[in-house]
Motif scaffolding. Structure first.
Motif, PDB file in Angstrom:
ATOM      1  N   LYS A  65       0.854  -1.186   0.000  1.00  0.00           N
ATOM      2  CA  LYS A  65       0.000   0.000   0.000  1.00  0.00           C
ATOM      3  C   LYS A  65       0.895   1.244   0.000  1.00  0.00           C
ATOM      4  O   LYS A  65       2.049   1.180   0.436  1.00  0.00           O
ATOM      5  CB  LYS A  65      -0.896   0.010   1.250  1.00  0.00           C
ATOM      6  CG  LYS A  65      -1.861  -1.169   1.312  1.00  0.00           C
ATOM      7  CD  LYS A  65      -2.921  -1.038   0.259  1.00  0.00           C
ATOM      8  CE  LYS A  65      -3.896  -2.219   0.301  1.00  0.00           C
ATOM      9  NZ  LYS A  65      -4.750  -2.266  -0.900  1.00  0.00           N
ATOM     10  N   PRO A  66       0.361   2.378  -0.439  1.00  0.00           N
ATOM     11  CA  PRO A  66       1.195   3.592  -0.557  1.00  0.00           C
ATOM     12  C   PRO A  66       1.908   4.005   0.729  1.00  0.00           C
ATOM     13  O   PRO A  66       3.007   4.546   0.672  1.00  0.00           O
ATOM     14  CB  PRO A  66       0.192   4.652  -1.011  1.00  0.00           C
ATOM     15  CG  PRO A  66      -0.835   3.881  -1.769  1.00  0.00           C
ATOM     16  CD  PRO A  66      -0.972   2.571  -1.028  1.00  0.00           C
ATOM     17  N   VAL A 116      12.767   0.800   2.923  1.00  0.00           N
ATOM     18  CA  VAL A 116      12.503   2.142   2.388  1.00  0.00           C
ATOM     19  C   VAL A 116      11.091   2.568   2.769  1.00  0.00           C
ATOM     20  O   VAL A 116      10.189   1.742   2.893  1.00  0.00           O
ATOM     21  CB  VAL A 116      12.658   2.202   0.844  1.00  0.00           C
ATOM     22  CG1 VAL A 116      14.113   2.130   0.427  1.00  0.00           C
ATOM     23  CG2 VAL A 116      11.851   1.123   0.154  1.00  0.00           C
ATOM     24  N   SER A 117      10.949   3.870   2.967  1.00  0.00           N
ATOM     25  CA  SER A 117       9.621   4.430   3.240  1.00  0.00           C
ATOM     26  C   SER A 117       9.545   5.796   2.581  1.00  0.00           C
ATOM     27  O   SER A 117      10.563   6.423   2.298  1.00  0.00           O
ATOM     28  CB  SER A 117       9.369   4.536   4.748  1.00  0.00           C
ATOM     29  OG  SER A 117      10.319   5.410   5.326  1.00  0.00           O
ATOM     30  N   LYS A 118       8.310   6.232   2.350  1.00  0.00           N
ATOM     31  CA  LYS A 118       8.099   7.548   1.722  1.00  0.00           C
ATOM     32  C   LYS A 118       6.975   8.237   2.488  1.00  0.00           C
ATOM     33  O   LYS A 118       5.822   7.778   2.447  1.00  0.00           O
ATOM     34  CB  LYS A 118       7.725   7.354   0.245  1.00  0.00           C
ATOM     35  CG  LYS A 118       7.810   8.617  -0.600  1.00  0.00           C
ATOM     36  CD  LYS A 118       7.620   8.275  -2.075  1.00  0.00           C
ATOM     37  CE  LYS A 118       7.908   9.469  -2.978  1.00  0.00           C
ATOM     38  NZ  LYS A 118       7.159  10.667  -2.660  1.00  0.00           N
ATOM     39  N   TRP A 122       3.837   6.126  -1.497  1.00  0.00           N
ATOM     40  CA  TRP A 122       4.421   5.639  -2.754  1.00  0.00           C
ATOM     41  C   TRP A 122       3.432   5.839  -3.896  1.00  0.00           C
ATOM     42  O   TRP A 122       2.258   5.531  -3.747  1.00  0.00           O
ATOM     43  CB  TRP A 122       4.739   4.141  -2.649  1.00  0.00           C
ATOM     44  CG  TRP A 122       5.731   3.775  -1.600  1.00  0.00           C
ATOM     45  CD1 TRP A 122       5.473   3.177  -0.401  1.00  0.00           C
ATOM     46  CD2 TRP A 122       7.137   3.978  -1.653  1.00  0.00           C
ATOM     47  NE1 TRP A 122       6.632   2.998   0.299  1.00  0.00           N
ATOM     48  CE2 TRP A 122       7.675   3.478  -0.447  1.00  0.00           C
ATOM     49  CE3 TRP A 122       7.999   4.531  -2.597  1.00  0.00           C
ATOM     50  CZ2 TRP A 122       9.043   3.519  -0.159  1.00  0.00           C
ATOM     51  CZ3 TRP A 122       9.350   4.571  -2.318  1.00  0.00           C
ATOM     52  CH2 TRP A 122       9.860   4.067  -1.104  1.00  0.00           C
ATOM     53  N   PRO A 123       3.917   6.314  -5.035  1.00  0.00           N
ATOM     54  CA  PRO A 123       3.038   6.325  -6.211  1.00  0.00           C
ATOM     55  C   PRO A 123       2.684   4.886  -6.600  1.00  0.00           C
ATOM     56  O   PRO A 123       3.533   3.997  -6.496  1.00  0.00           O
ATOM     57  CB  PRO A 123       3.900   6.977  -7.303  1.00  0.00           C
ATOM     58  CG  PRO A 123       5.070   7.569  -6.615  1.00  0.00           C
ATOM     59  CD  PRO A 123       5.252   6.837  -5.328  1.00  0.00           C
ATOM     60  N   VAL A 145       2.946  -1.407  -5.957  1.00  0.00           N
ATOM     61  CA  VAL A 145       2.199  -0.629  -4.976  1.00  0.00           C
ATOM     62  C   VAL A 145       0.844  -0.322  -5.590  1.00  0.00           C
ATOM     63  O   VAL A 145       0.766   0.200  -6.708  1.00  0.00           O
ATOM     64  CB  VAL A 145       2.946   0.674  -4.619  1.00  0.00           C
ATOM     65  CG1 VAL A 145       2.062   1.563  -3.750  1.00  0.00           C
ATOM     66  CG2 VAL A 145       4.254   0.366  -3.913  1.00  0.00           C
ATOM     67  N   ALA A 146      -0.204  -0.702  -4.887  1.00  0.00           N
ATOM     68  CA  ALA A 146      -1.565  -0.481  -5.384  1.00  0.00           C
ATOM     69  C   ALA A 146      -2.323   0.355  -4.368  1.00  0.00           C
ATOM     70  O   ALA A 146      -2.142   0.182  -3.158  1.00  0.00           O
ATOM     71  CB  ALA A 146      -2.264  -1.813  -5.597  1.00  0.00           C
ATOM     72  N   PRO A 147      -3.159   1.278  -4.839  1.00  0.00           N
ATOM     73  CA  PRO A 147      -3.903   2.131  -3.897  1.00  0.00           C
ATOM     74  C   PRO A 147      -4.906   1.333  -3.049  1.00  0.00           C
ATOM     75  O   PRO A 147      -5.303   0.266  -3.424  1.00  0.00           O
ATOM     76  CB  PRO A 147      -4.621   3.132  -4.788  1.00  0.00           C
ATOM     77  CG  PRO A 147      -4.551   2.600  -6.171  1.00  0.00           C
ATOM     78  CD  PRO A 147      -3.445   1.582  -6.224  1.00  0.00           C
TER      79      PRO A 147
END
Lengths: 147, 97
Positions: A65-66, A116-118, A122-123, A145-147
């Motif tokens: 997930k994002p 890693v994290s944003k 994530w897009p 990565v899916a919404p």
């Protein structure tokens, strides 16, 4: 009489040659084994949302997930006084997301974790993790990565 | 003319032109294996730097030496990798003398 002696001599020479070749090959193999002991090999990559103290992934997945922190657990075999493991994370067409490096001195099987994290998410899309050992590509793992 | 305008206009509005910004990605890691001493030293006389998106030789020189004008030192040390000092690519491993 001469023919018999000549035949025996040739047989002895042939046997000596075969034995000599066998001994030489055995020595070559011993050298190769010694060299192989100083390199490491990536045997497995697992991805997930968390990692335990022994650097293994609890619930392995390749879909995130994002807002997830993405963990990669890399299993290696072999030993080396210094081996550089690099995790190269890329997005879609190869845009580099992040690269991080750890230099380890494994004495046998080992697990190395990268994450890693944003903060802003994530897009959505397809990603790839490439693991390089001493600068050479050793393994890859695709995820999304899916919404 | 109108045809060309249409084509150019469409090209200019291509949505793929905007790439996502990954500059705020945070990363880390650890291992069950012991860390090797001095991980950054790879060639005995300096360290390596991995180019990321948005880098230039002068930016790297500023970061490494505190002086952007010292970029030729990095260029000279990496002439085998860099053909044009204005063009470096993400993922390139540069020697920093």
């Amino acid at each position: 009489m001469y023919k018999t002696r000549l035949g025996t001599a040739m047989l002895v020479l042939t046997l000596a040659s075969v034995l000599s070749t066998a001994c030489t090959k055995r020595n070559d193999n011993a050298g190769t084994t010694g060299t192989a002991g100083s390199v490491i090999r990536v045997s497995r990559i697992d991805l997930g949302r968390s990692v335990s103290a022994d650097k293994t992934i609890g619930g392995s997945t390749d879909s995130f997930k994002p807002n997830d922190t993405i963990y990669a657990s890399i299993a290696t075999e072999g030993s080396a006084p210094a081996a550089t493991l690099k995790a190269r994370w890329t997005y879609q067409d190869g845009q580099v997301v992040n690269e991080s490096t750890q230099t380890i001195a494994p004495t046998g099987d080992a697990r190395t974790e990268f994450h890693v994290s944003k903060p802003d998410g994530w897009p959505a899309g397809k990603y790839k993790l490439e693991v390089l050992v001493n600068g050479s590509s050793a393994a890859t793992k695709d995820f999304e990565v899916a919404p | 003319m109108g045809i060309f305008d249409g084509i150019l206009g469409k090209k200019g509005n291509t949505p793929s032109a905007a790439k996502p910004d990954f500059s705020n990605v945070q990363s880390g890691g650890s291992s069950t294996a012991p860390a090797a001493p001095e991980p950054e030293v790879t060639n005995g006389s300096g360290k390596t730097y991995v180019v990321v998106s948005g880098d230039s030789l002068s930016k790297i020189a500023k970061r490494e030496y505190g002086d952007a004008s010292k970029w030729p030192r990095i260029y000279e040390a990496n002439k085998d990798l860099i053909k044009d000092p204005n063009l470096i690519y993400p993922g390139q491993e540069l020697k920093v003398p």
